[in-house]
Structures are given as C-alpha cells and as structure tokens.
Write a protein that holds these residues in place. Structure first.
Motif, PDB file in Angstrom:
ATOM      1  N   ALA A  57      38.346  41.300  38.462  1.00 28.67           N
ATOM      2  CA  ALA A  57      39.326  41.902  39.398  1.00 28.67           C
ATOM      3  C   ALA A  57      39.026  41.215  40.872  1.00 28.67           C
ATOM      4  N   ARG A  58      37.720  40.776  41.073  1.00 29.73           N
ATOM      5  CA  ARG A  58      37.401  40.256  42.252  1.00 29.73           C
ATOM      6  C   ARG A  58      38.173  38.951  42.414  1.00 29.73           C
ATOM      7  N   ASP A  59      38.044  38.145  41.250  1.00 32.67           N
ATOM      8  CA  ASP A  59      38.648  36.831  41.102  1.00 32.67           C
ATOM      9  C   ASP A  59      40.085  36.734  41.289  1.00 32.67           C
ATOM     10  N   SER A  61      41.870  39.114  42.383  1.00 30.53           N
ATOM     11  CA  SER A  61      42.340  39.391  44.024  1.00 30.53           C
ATOM     12  C   SER A  61      42.395  38.275  45.093  1.00 30.53           C
ATOM     13  N   CYS A  62      41.365  37.437  44.738  1.00 32.14           N
ATOM     14  CA  CYS A  62      41.304  36.353  45.650  1.00 32.14           C
ATOM     15  C   CYS A  62      42.526  35.112  45.434  1.00 32.14           C
ATOM     16  N   ILE A  63      42.444  35.096  43.950  1.00 35.53           N
ATOM     17  CA  ILE A  63      43.472  33.883  43.610  1.00 35.53           C
ATOM     18  C   ILE A  63      44.838  34.446  44.107  1.00 35.53           C
ATOM     19  N   LEU A  64      45.096  35.700  43.626  1.00 30.87           N
ATOM     20  CA  LEU A  64      46.553  36.190  43.942  1.00 30.87           C
ATOM     21  C   LEU A  64      46.693  36.458  45.531  1.00 30.87           C
ATOM     22  N   SER A  65      45.767  36.504  46.290  1.00 31.75           N
ATOM     23  CA  SER A  65      46.225  36.804  47.811  1.00 31.75           C
ATOM     24  C   SER A  65      45.811  35.342  48.513  1.00 31.75           C
ATOM     25  N   ARG A  66      45.754  34.190  47.781  1.00 31.28           N
ATOM     26  CA  ARG A  66      45.803  32.931  48.123  1.00 31.28           C
ATOM     27  C   ARG A  66      44.471  32.731  49.232  1.00 31.28           C
ATOM     28  N   GLY A  67      43.095  33.548  48.635  1.00 31.55           N
ATOM     29  CA  GLY A  67      42.075  33.638  49.368  1.00 31.55           C
ATOM     30  C   GLY A  67      41.989  34.497  50.412  1.00 31.55           C
ATOM     31  N   LYS A  68      42.988  35.436  50.997  1.00 32.37           N
ATOM     32  CA  LYS A  68      43.061  36.198  51.930  1.00 32.37           C
ATOM     33  C   LYS A  68      42.225  37.633  51.627  1.00 32.37           C
TER      34      LYS A  68
END
Length: 254
Positions: A57-59, A61-68
């Motif tokens: 879930a963490r990863d 979130s990071c990938i789909l938000s482009r790191g935001k």
C-alpha cells in the motif's frame, strides 16, 4: 492481520475473501503471492503477509502519486489465523452509507472524521463495479452530475448485480491512474460514484475539509500519509499473537 488473504478450506469454507464487500472486488492476490515467495527465499519466516500488504500500500501510494505521497510504514505485524465472511459485513461501510454511518464505522476502529475524509481520497484511483452505485445513484433521484449520470448509464446496465452483468468503471474519470487530490474536486462538482462520497458534503465540518483538500496543493497528501500509517496500525498482532505465514493463502500447521 492479512486475514483477507486466506483461501477457503473445509474447516473454514467462507473466509473474508468471499464476503460480498470483497468478492469479486479485491484483486491482486497473485502479486502478494509473488512477493511472499521472493521474501521466503531471501529471508524465510521473517516478513509477515500483513506487513507485505502494508508495504504494498505504501509503495503503490508513492508510485501512483508520482512520489508526492511518500511515507515510512512501520513493520512487525503478525498474521492472523482466523477469517470469516461475516467480519467485513460488520465493519466495512457500504458505498450506500450516509455520513453518520461512515463516521461511526471509522470511530469504532479508532479513526476520526478527518481520517474518514482523508482516506476517502483513495477513491481517486481504481475501479468500481456498477452494482455499487446504480440503484441509489442512477435509478433513483440523487445529486450526481447529469453528464456523468448519462455516461454511466451508457456503461452500466440498470439491473447490475454482483456476480451478474456487472461491468466496472473508473472511480475518477479525470485522472484515473493518478493518486491525487482530484477526488475532492469531483466531490465538489458532484462527479463521484458513491452515496458515501457525496455524503462528505452533508455536514459543514466535512464539507470544509473537502474544500481544503481540493484547493490547497500538498494539504491532502501530507494528511493521507499520516492516515495511512494510522489505519495500518489498527488491531495489529505482535509478539506471540498470530504467526508469520509461509503461504499467505493458508495458515501454518505445525
């Protein structure tokens, strides 16, 4: 505690995985299997399936938000050994819920109204089965935007039922593959799928939060990071509770 990953067995024929809120909505079990297999080769018996789900879930979130959206996820969870289809029905609020029902379902798990509004923002990603919204949003009067309603009627049969003729549609048609604050703009423009999404505008407190998340860059992302960690800490098993499964689909038999 990764109870949702357990497959049915003769001793437990109806696990959470087969509960109406989860079946056929949840997908990606094979990905969890692949991660677990790799971890068991590298460090057998160390990383629980519950931690794998939290890290995934963490990863994501990071990938789909482009790191935001980028946060540290605590580890140390252990896996549960019990799974029953009745549990999600008790605790997962259906998409037809009003605001008071939503708040109550979050409070019982130690989450507050702000957590509800912030975590609802995850509806900026993913798909929904038509049966989750057709009856109360399209077949009866609702506040849904007329243009979106017309589009959805073209995608969804009026009699969509789980397990029957039940296609899926994107939850956020503006930025469907990006975890961002677009969801809150959609709530304000009445272009959201669920009654539970529209319900965020039915109190002054939650409506104010929706506006803040929609209008202020970075405001939602920071709160989402904290809420995800908070949610991932609900009723975790540690120490001698539970076990670390060798296979995420089945409990260990010693």
């Amino acid at each position: 505690d990764a109870s949702v990953l357990l497959d049915p067995t003769p001793f437990s024929p109806t696990p959470e995985k087969l509960s109406p809120p989860n079946d056929p909505t949840l997908r990606g079990f094979e990905l969890i299997d692949a991660i677990k297999d790799a971890l068991e080769v590298a460090c057998p018996g160390v990383v629980s399936c519950a931690d794998i789900v939290a890290f995934a879930a963490r990863d994501a979130s990071c990938i789909l938000s482009r790191g935001k959206v980028d946060f540290q996820m605590p580890s140390g969870r252990r896996d549960g050994t019990f799974s029953n289809a009745s549990e999600p029905l008790k605790f997962l609020a259906p998409p037809t819920s009003n605001l008071s029902d939503l708040v109550a379902s979050f409070v019982i798990k130690g989450l507050n109204t702000e957590d509800l509004v912030v975590l609802s923002g995850a509806h900026t990603i993913g798909r929904s089965h038509c049966s989750s919204f057709v009856s109360d949003r399209l077949n009866t009067p609702s506040d849904i935007n007329g243009g979106l309603a017309a589009f959805l009627r073209g995608q969804c049969p009026a009699d969509a039922t789980p397990g029957g003729n039940d296609p899926t549609v994107m939850q956020d048609v503006v930025t469907p593959n990006k975890l961002d604050r677009q969801y809150y703009k959609n709530v304000l423009s009445h272009t959201v799928l669920f009654t539970s999404d529209a319900a965020l505008m039915t109190s002054a407190e939650t409506a104010r939060m929706v506006v803040e998340n929609a209008k202020m860059p970075g405001w939602w992302e920071g709160r989402f990071e904290k809420a995800m960690v908070k949610m991932a800490g609900i009723e975790v098993k540690t120490g001698y509770q539970g076990q670390i499964r060798k296979n995420c689909r089945a409990i260990n038999h010693y």
